[in-house]
Design an enzyme around this catalytic site. Sequence first.
Site: not given
Length: 291
Positions: A11, A101-103, A137, A95-96, A105
């Site tokens: 996001k 909100a990669g984690g 998130d 990207p970490v 998601s």
Amino acid sequence: MDKLELKALGKINLGLDILGRRDNGYHDVRMVMQTVYLYDRVTLAKKAEPGIEIETNLSYLPVGENNIAYKAAALLTEEFGIQEGLKIRLDKHIPVAAGMAGGSSNAAAVLFGMNRMFGLGLSMEGLMERGVTLGADVPYCIMRGTVLAEGIGEILTPLPPMPKCHVLIAKPPLSASTKTVYEKIDREGVREHPDIDAILAGLEAGDLYKVAAGMGNVLEQVMLPEYPVLGRIKEIMREAGALNAMMSGSGPTVFGIFDSRGKAKAAAARLKRQTPVKQAYVTNVHNVRRK
């Protein structure tokens, strides 16, 4: 269903404002969230032996109880007394620790996938209620699309979809702790609030240029002075034709909104030549909500 593959989409924040800080440390926010078509692939597979197992393509990521995807799986396993084990494969491309909100998601994908895989019968609202216990998130990452997020981020109102556009996502090799960024804005105070209502008006009118003109992120007030490269990335994007450019979340990812894919690709190439940016992706907004 013994195996399931899901796309955990990242996001961006078209707008991010902080209204205050609660006694428990959480912040009251008003944000416009937008899903983009940059994703991690999350694969769930049942296994006969009890327990949760995680593997990932990034060696530095935790694969035990400190991984939010593990926490999501453990939450449903315990609540519903699931006897079978679960293997989770995370192929990371978002990207970490980058404000995308990669984690969260990944955790949302695990909740959504386990609900289907084990026939738990939870509604979207039920998944979101559980998701917020993992992170602010996560409920948004379950819903996806163009959304107004209020409260600590868990009060979600679907909005008219973001007009079609091209998004350049650029992450410099910096690390920014979300907790540290928010603590700094608490100390310094908010000098100027972004105009979230202007973004909402642009979305209502279906006007990409109005949406872009209203974009703003209050956290830039503390991040840009500390990391001048972020301002330089924004400047290059705008010079290359971005309608606007802004930091996403607590950073350090910067994104630009373009009305031309060619301009976005040219901007990405220029960033790689003139800044430390190595991760630069041209993608699109994604307005399909989960059902």
